[in-house]
Scaffold this motif. Structure first.
Motif, PDB file in Angstrom:
ATOM      1  N   THR A 253       0.833  -1.207   0.000  1.00 52.27           N
ATOM      2  CA  THR A 253       0.000   0.000   0.000  1.00 52.27           C
ATOM      3  C   THR A 253       0.863   1.252   0.000  1.00 52.27           C
ATOM      4  O   THR A 253       0.579   2.220  -0.724  1.00 52.27           O
ATOM      5  N   TRP A 254       1.912   1.252   0.811  1.00 54.99           N
ATOM      6  CA  TRP A 254       2.817   2.403   0.914  1.00 54.99           C
ATOM      7  C   TRP A 254       3.453   2.714  -0.447  1.00 54.99           C
ATOM      8  O   TRP A 254       3.535   3.862  -0.861  1.00 54.99           O
ATOM      9  N   GLN A 256       2.500   1.310  -3.614  1.00 60.44           N
ATOM     10  CA  GLN A 256       1.596   1.351  -4.773  1.00 60.44           C
ATOM     11  C   GLN A 256       0.425   2.312  -4.592  1.00 60.44           C
ATOM     12  O   GLN A 256      -0.227   2.678  -5.568  1.00 60.44           O
ATOM     13  N   GLY A 257       0.146   2.721  -3.346  1.00 56.75           N
ATOM     14  CA  GLY A 257      -0.915   3.683  -3.089  1.00 56.75           C
ATOM     15  C   GLY A 257      -2.229   3.046  -2.673  1.00 56.75           C
ATOM     16  O   GLY A 257      -2.459   1.856  -2.877  1.00 56.75           O
ATOM     17  N   THR A 258      -3.086   3.870  -2.063  1.00 55.02           N
ATOM     18  CA  THR A 258      -4.415   3.416  -1.647  1.00 55.02           C
ATOM     19  C   THR A 258      -5.419   3.702  -2.761  1.00 55.02           C
ATOM     20  O   THR A 258      -5.309   4.712  -3.450  1.00 55.02           O
ATOM     21  N   THR A 287      -3.869   7.768   3.780  1.00 55.67           N
ATOM     22  CA  THR A 287      -3.875   7.425   2.362  1.00 55.67           C
ATOM     23  C   THR A 287      -2.426   7.451   1.894  1.00 55.67           C
ATOM     24  O   THR A 287      -1.593   8.131   2.494  1.00 55.67           O
ATOM     25  N   CYS A 288      -2.130   6.701   0.844  1.00 51.78           N
ATOM     26  CA  CYS A 288      -0.768   6.653   0.311  1.00 51.78           C
ATOM     27  C   CYS A 288      -0.766   6.956  -1.179  1.00 51.78           C
ATOM     28  O   CYS A 288      -1.668   6.526  -1.906  1.00 51.78           O
ATOM     29  N   ALA A 289       0.242   7.713  -1.602  1.00 48.47           N
ATOM     30  CA  ALA A 289       0.461   8.007  -3.024  1.00 48.47           C
ATOM     31  C   ALA A 289       1.925   8.384  -3.206  1.00 48.47           C
ATOM     32  O   ALA A 289       2.515   9.034  -2.339  1.00 48.47           O
ATOM     33  N   ASN A 290       2.511   7.952  -4.310  1.00 53.22           N
ATOM     34  CA  ASN A 290       3.907   8.284  -4.632  1.00 53.22           C
ATOM     35  C   ASN A 290       4.870   7.927  -3.497  1.00 53.22           C
ATOM     36  O   ASN A 290       5.773   8.687  -3.165  1.00 53.22           O
ATOM     37  N   LYS A 291       4.632   6.774  -2.882  1.00 50.72           N
ATOM     38  CA  LYS A 291       5.471   6.257  -1.786  1.00 50.72           C
ATOM     39  C   LYS A 291       5.459   7.166  -0.548  1.00 50.72           C
ATOM     40  O   LYS A 291       6.387   7.144   0.258  1.00 50.72           O
ATOM     41  N   TRP A 293       2.821   8.669   2.745  1.00 50.81           N
ATOM     42  CA  TRP A 293       1.545   8.551   3.455  1.00 50.81           C
ATOM     43  C   TRP A 293       1.054   9.943   3.862  1.00 50.81           C
ATOM     44  O   TRP A 293       1.843  10.867   4.026  1.00 50.81           O
TER      45      TRP A 293
END
Length: 325
Positions: A253-254, A256-258, A287-291, A293
């Motif tokens: 998740t961290w 690849q993203g939520t 939420t996670c995006a672009n490695k 949180w």
């Protein structure tokens, strides 16, 4: 991380969780079916022979994604230039051991590993701490590795998050994939607060779907809080398989993203959100995006939740003060 193989390191790799997590990592469950991995395995000198056996097994698996396996007991050698490090290695709590002694023993381990990471890590190295007490071990690790950005450290409460999803799904008579946005607040301990106020079952609020506040405020919370102990009682061993799965989920998740509209639970170094002391390693909805949180903001916190969140916060403050004293 881009371009060649991803350098993944697992500490305490000869242990129980290591034996469960390594096949998942090497099969692509964590980083995807097309991502090659340069694998580093670290353990203490006393476990080097067992670690050698684990390496032999990994070699015999002939995983197509594994480009190299490095192993040993020197953290400066194995942690060097890692992209992702999963810290499984810590001193386990033994019968009759006071929490203070456990904290002190692990403080020394994570102080040493933090110092090594500070020397040989990268500005982009992502660190997940699984070894208990995970939140405080993570805080210590980051404290002694100031060269690594604080946002690159997290501790695992995904196991508690997954446990919560199963309990809700079983109660509602649905598959666990139908349950979204439960939250674990605070410590990965018996004071953690599993919160369903913002969660859904098949898109509908959990509280409305179950219509059972007595269960949600009582048995549900204590079941999640005590699940690890219940597994030890039944199995006579700790929950290694589910912990390994949760660690893989956390990192995936961290990196690849939520999905849009979904959040997960991660213990991260607080920025002061929701009245939690800045710098405390506290589990939040993220939420996670672009490695990276991001703590979910603006959630309504009712009186019941606030009380539970404060209780686990106080325990974490005590742990931090004991560990750093």
């Amino acid at each position: 991380m881009e371009g060649g193989a991803v350098k993944v390191v697992v500490t305490g790799a000869a242990g129980q969780i290591g034996y469960s997590i390594l096949p998942m990592i090497c099969s692509g469950h964590m980083l995807g079916a097309n991502t090659h991995i340069d694998l580093g395995l670290l353990d203490i000198p006393q476990c080097e022979e067992a670690l050698r056996g684990v390496v032999m097994e990994l070699q015999d698996c002939s995983y197509p994604l594994i480009t190299q396996i490095r192993h040993g007991s020197d953290p400066r050698e194995i942690l060097r230039d890692a992209d992702i490090i999963i810290f499984l290695g810590g001193f386990p709590r033994k019968a009759g051991m006071e929490r203070k002694e456990l904290l002190q023993r692990n403080c020394n381990i994570f102080k040493e590993q933090g110092a090594a990471l500070n020397e040989v890590g990268k500005q982009t190295t992502l660190c997940l701490v699984v070894a208990n007490p995970a939140n405080t071990n993570c805080l210590i690790l980051s404290h002694f590795a100031p060269n690594i950005p604080r946002k690159n450290f997290s501790a695992m409460t995904r196991l508690d998050h997954n446990r919560s999803m199963h309990q809700i799904a079983a109660r509602a008579g649905v598959h666990s994939s139908a349950v979204k946005n439960v939250i674990i607040w605070g410590n990965h301990s018996s004071t953690q607060y599993p919160d369903v106020n913002h969660g859904t079952v098949n898109g509908h609020p959990i509280k409305q779907t179950l219509n059972d506040d007595a269960w949600l405020h009582g048995e549900f919370i204590t079941t999640v809080q005590r699940r690890g102990a219940a597994i030890i009682e039944a199995r006579k061993l700790s929950s290694a398989m589910s912990a390994a799965k949760a660690a893989v989920d956390h990192v995936r998740t961290w990196v690849q993203g939520t999905p849009e509209g979904e959040h997960v639970s991660m213990a991260v170094l607080s920025d002061g959100s929701y009245g939690i002391d800045e710098g405390l390693c506290y589990s939040y909805p993220v939420t996670c995006a672009n490695k990276e949180w991001h703590v979910v903001q603006g959630l309504h916190i009712d009186e019941f939740s606030r009380e539970k969140m404060e209780l686990t916060k106080r325990e974490l403050i005590e742990e931090r003060d004991e560990a750093l004293s």
